[in-house]
Design an enzyme around this catalytic site. Structure first.
Site: not given
Ligand code: ADP
Ligand code: MG
Ligand code: MG
Length: 909
Positions: A27, A97, A106, A108, A364, A482, A592, A781, A800, A802-803, A867, A887
């Site tokens: 991010k 964030r 989602g 963290m 991303r 999520h 086999r 093997e 061959s 045979g792991t 194999c 192979y």
């Molecule tokens: P996640 O990795 O779970 O997507 P984010 O850090 O991206 O968490 O944030 C969760 C939500 O909050 C996202 O929709 C993001 O766009 C929004 N958000 C994060 N920072 C800001 C900010 N500075 N202003 C407005 N919205 C934000």
């Molecule tokens: Mg996000």
């Molecule tokens: Mg065998």
């Protein structure tokens, strides 16, 4: 470790850039990159992953210079944004964030609106003239902060359903209900003002602490919580599944807030630069007017479609962004193209519109499922965005698995009436028994049941249950929720936002209209269409869809251009062989012979009976009599397979399993056997008793059978060579490779070679030919075979690996008993993975390397393959490429995966 702990971005430039993902997290690195590209990004700074590592190692404390660096970076943000953090007149709010190297959607924590306090609230109200917005932002801050910082990060473990966030959510829900509001947007200023006061009291009551009223305290609380969330349960679960190393750590991004909840000219949204479910080159996304951050992903309201291409049955009556804010949509669309051209891949983006002004909050590389990945790779190659090498790298080998995975049988589906329709979040089909929570999904799956996880809403805490389930169904949430993201990443069948469902996880029932389903009832999902069916529908092979199979084929041909090693298949029947050839197998690496006795068909039954007779025979004459009857059946099977492979090499393994495995247990079979064998049931018991072994896996099996009973090898070798001789006579090609299993010493191989030579001479005479073309080689093997591979290569013309057995004997882990402890080993990180699934390159891999080196020293042209199950596992295939095998061989369905994995290994050099 780097000395600099904090990197600023915003105002048209940044200290970091996209290449710095390890340090800044995905991010942070991409926010920096977008700032450098002059895309509008709210200013902010990133605290590096090194700080996370430091924090975890030093008892949750920070490097000494961090506070000053944060202060410095915060001042820059204040300058760019023209506001001050904690200032009573003109307060800057920030988000805190998380952001790991690789996205963990989602998993963290994030806290928004940090910096709102009784000191700053009046100033912000005055400045915006919008008290409703300010109290809405404040109630969100309290909800997120109390949950993330004061409860989770503090290690408070509330009773099920009594978490602070849930309690506050319920309070909010009660107000809405009492006042008859439909959405959060209906809450008035007075409602919110009253609510925040009650929220604070509740937080104090439940958590025993005041909600912090100091901007700095909030900021540092948020930073610490993000770092702690790296070791939260769901993040750890997710890492385990995705194989993300625990040491990576997360970065923290502190960023100036922009607000999508300032009224009707404000909005927030999530989009993909191309459709992540089909791969189509169409802008795809969802948005909500007057909403903030999480609202779209949390599934609180059904989000609006971004444009016409995004409309579906659930949202077609809601206004699109394209229609509602045409100018801003155009701007966003331009950024979309800019990002794709720059990053040369599909991007997953977050944006917020504050009073008509567009801000980008994240981009991303977007997750996509298998079909979409293949399509995008081919399209982007055609568009000139990427070259062919890059295109081949764009599809993860395991994603092909999804393409080859079963779908609901269209015929069965046509007859069924869907009970509900939802959003097609993860394609493919699934059928299984309903469970209502993640723990049950895991437990039932362990018991061997196929389950469908049914939830009210998508909840990132359910990852392990989602992983276990065959399919996922939720009543709420959108295509960018999520659960949808996670399921799609895994290629799992998933339907979300199925509004007609009434899920009651308390009573474990699911109501749709007049239908009520209970836990354990069967449900079938078509994740490609979003259709839900009560009951079971049969599953079929999706390669029957011609467009999809064409694309896969084109893509795999592209991959083949780079692949250096061959891909064969493990096939035991002519049908398997044909299927594998269709998938591109270049031969059979393991046939086999014993499998012909498991078939169940008429010939198999006949063969099995004679085999059993052979097993319980007393003395050579009796045994030979049975073998003579067996011979034509074995030969027929081998000849058909050689013919199906039409000149491609076929490695035929001589009888491998311990004989007692074939002794009949059922009364009917026992009776039939004593009849043909001309013995009594008592005789049978006695002879079966004599075959009993304490440790059959290391007992009388493989080559040891051939040494004790050379006539068993004779029969098989004769069947192989006669088949080849006949096919050659018929003007066809046959390339059999005779493979001796469970060899530990070259003398065993020499012993069997003498048998082979004798039979070869007889066959030549019978067919009046000089020689029959074949190779003679061995499975590797047993560890001793690796240690003496130089000697073994004097006789063997191929190896061959045979792991499976090599792993069993190398570790001393019984393959059939690992269920009791290997999961613990993985859980406790004593092993990185189950070594029977992913080759242990560090240990067993050394045996493999050594055997190859020694073998090729004796015989440079020695042909070498694998194999075991590992031959179709991508990281193991890459290893096979690196150690110079000729192979890999794997089950038919994994052939495409192995082709791609081998090509990618070659591209890596
Ligand atoms: P996640 O990795 O779970 O997507 P984010 O850090 O991206 O968490 O944030 C969760 C939500 O909050 C996202 O929709 C993001 O766009 C929004 N958000 C994060 N920072 C800001 C900010 N500075 N202003 C407005 N919205 C934000
Ligand atoms: Mg996000
Ligand atoms: Mg065998």
């Amino acid at each position: 470790m780097s000395e600099k702990w904090v990197y600023a971005f915003g105002g048209g430039s940044a200290e970091g850039e996209a290449g710095m993902k390890n340090l800044l997290g995905g991010k942070g690195a991409n926010l920096a990159e977008m700032a450098n590209m002059k895309i509008p990004v709210p200013a902010g700074f990133t605290i590096t992953t090194d700080v996370c590592t430091y924090y975890q190692k030093h008892g949750r404390t920070y490097p000494q210079s961090l506070a000053a660096e944060v202060q410095g970076a915060l001042s820059k943000v204040e300058q760019v944004m023209g506001m001050r953090f904690g200032d009573p007149e003109n307060p800057l709010l920030v988000s805190v964030r998380s952001g790991a190297r690789r996205s963990m959607p989602g998993m963290m924590e994030t806290v928004l609106n940090v910096g709102l306090t009784t000191r700053t609230i009046p100033g912000l109200i005055k400045k915006t003239g919008n008290p409703r917005f300010v109290y809405d932002a404040y109630r969100r801050l309290i909800m997120m902060y109390s949950d993330v910082v004061m409860e989770k990060a503090a290690g408070v473990e509330p009773e099920e359903g009594r978490g602070i966030r849930k309690q506050l959510d319920d309070m909010l829900g009660e107000v809405k209900k009492a006042k008859g509001y439909k959405t959060d947007a209906d809450l008035s200023e007075a409602d919110l003002k009253d609510l925040v006061a009650r929220f604070k009291t509740r937080v104090k009551d439940v958590l025993g602490k005041e909600f912090p009223d100091d901007a700095n305290e909030q900021l540092w609380g948020g930073v610490g919580a993000v770092f702690s969330s790296w070791n939260g349960k769901r993040a750890v679960d997710y890492r385990r599944i995705e194989r993300i190393p625990d040491e990576w750590g997360t970065a923290v991004n502190v960023q100036a807030m922009v607000f999508g909840n300032m009224g009707d000219s404000s909005a927030t949204g999530v989009a993909f630069t191309r459709n992540p479910a089909t791969g189509e080159n169409k802008f795809y996304g969802e948005w909500l007017p007057n909403a903030q951050g999480e609202d779209v992903v949390a599934g609180i309201r059904t989000p609006n479609p971004l444009n016409d291409a995004t409309k579906n049955a659930q949202n077609e009556n809601l206004p699109s962004l394209e229609a509602a804010m045409a100018g801003t949509y155009k701007e966003l669309d331009a950024i979309r193209l800019n990002l794709e051209t720059h990053f040369k891949d599909m991007q997953d983006i977050e944006f917020t519109i504050q009073e008509g002004r567009l801000w980008m909050l994240q981009c991303r590389v977007g997750k996509r499922n298998g079909p979409a990945a293949v399509r995008m790779a081919l399209d982007m190659l055609k568009e000139g965005l990427i070259d062919d090498r890059e295109a081949v790298k764009r599809v993860a080998p395991n994603q092909l698995d999804e393409l080859l995975h079963p779908i609901l049988d269209p015929k069965g589906e046509a007859k069924a009436q869907p009970i509900a329709k939802g959003l097609p979040a993860g394609p493919g089909g699934a059928t299984g028994q309903i469970v209502f929570n993640a723990a049950d999904a895991v437990a039932w799956t362990r018991q061997g049941k196929a389950v469908i996880l049914v939830r009210e809403e998508t909840n990132p805490e359910d990852v392990d249950g989602m992983w276990a389930a065959k399919g996922i169904l939720t009543a709420r949430g959108g295509m960018t929720s999520h659960a949808a993201l996670v399921a799609r990443g895994w290629g799992k069948c998933c339907i979300v936002g199925c509004g007609a469902l009434h899920v009651d996880s308390g009573s474990r029932t699911l109501k749709v209209g007049t239908t009520t389903l209970k836990e354990g009832d069967f449900l079938s999902l078509n994740g490609t269409k979003g259709s839900v069916y009560a009951g079971q529908i049969a599953m079929v092979d999706p390669t029957s869809d011609p467009e999809l199979s064409n694309q896969i084929e084109t893509f795999l041909k592209l991959a083949d251009k780079f692949r250096k090693i061959g891909v064969r298949t493990n096939a035991d029947t002519p049908q398997d062989a044909a299927k594998a050839r269709a998938f591109g197998a270049q031969g059979i690496g393991l046939f086999r012979t014993e499998h012909m006795f498991y078939g169940g068909g008429e010939n198999s039954q006949k063969a099995l009976l004679q085999l059993r007779r052979m097993i319980v025979a007393k003395g050579e004459p009796e045994r030979r009599a049975a073998l003579d009857e067996l011979f034509p059946l074995v030969k027929e099977d081998i000849k058909a397979t050689l013919a199906a492979m039409d000149g491609l090499p076929v490695t035929i393994r001589l009888l491998d399993p311990p004989l007692h495995e074939f002794v009949p247990q059922g009364e009917a079979e026992r009776k039939r056997l004593v009849e043909v064998a001309g013995i009594t049931l008592a005789d049978l018991d006695k002879r079966a008793e004599a075959l009993h072994e304490v440790n059959p896996m290391m007992g009388h099996r493989g080559v040891r059978l051939g040494v004790t009973f050379p006539e068993i090898s004779e029969m098989q070798v004769r069947a192989i060579l006669e088949s080849a001789a006949e096919l050659t006579k018929e003007g066809r090609k046959a390339l059999p490779e005779i493979m001796v299993p469970v060899v530990g010493m070259v003398a065993e191989l020499d012993h069997q070679r003498a048998v082979v030579d004798r039979i070869h001479a007889e066959v030549c005479q019978k067919y009046g030919v000089q020689k029959v073309e074949f190779l003679y080689g061995t499975m590797i093997e047993i560890p001793r075979a690796c240690l003496t591979a130089d000697k073994i290569a004097e006789t063997a013309e191929f190896f061959s690996f045979g792991t499976n057995d090599l792993t069993q004997m190398g570790f001393g882990f019984s393959r059939d008993d690992i269920g009791g402890f290997v999961p613990d080993y993985v859980e406790k990180k004593i092993l990185p993975a189950d070594p029977f699934q992913i080759l242990d390159q560090e240990g067993i891999g050394q045996l493999v390397r050594m055997a190859i080196e020694k073998g090729r020293k004796t015989k440079p042209e020695l042909k070498i393959g694998i194999c075991g199950e590992h031959g179709g596992e991508p990281s193991s295939v890459a290893f096979c490429h690196r150690v110079g095998m000729n192979y890999v061989s794997c089950s038919p369905f994994r052939v495409p995966i192995a082709r791609l994995a081998a090509a990618q290994a070659a591209l890596e050099g």
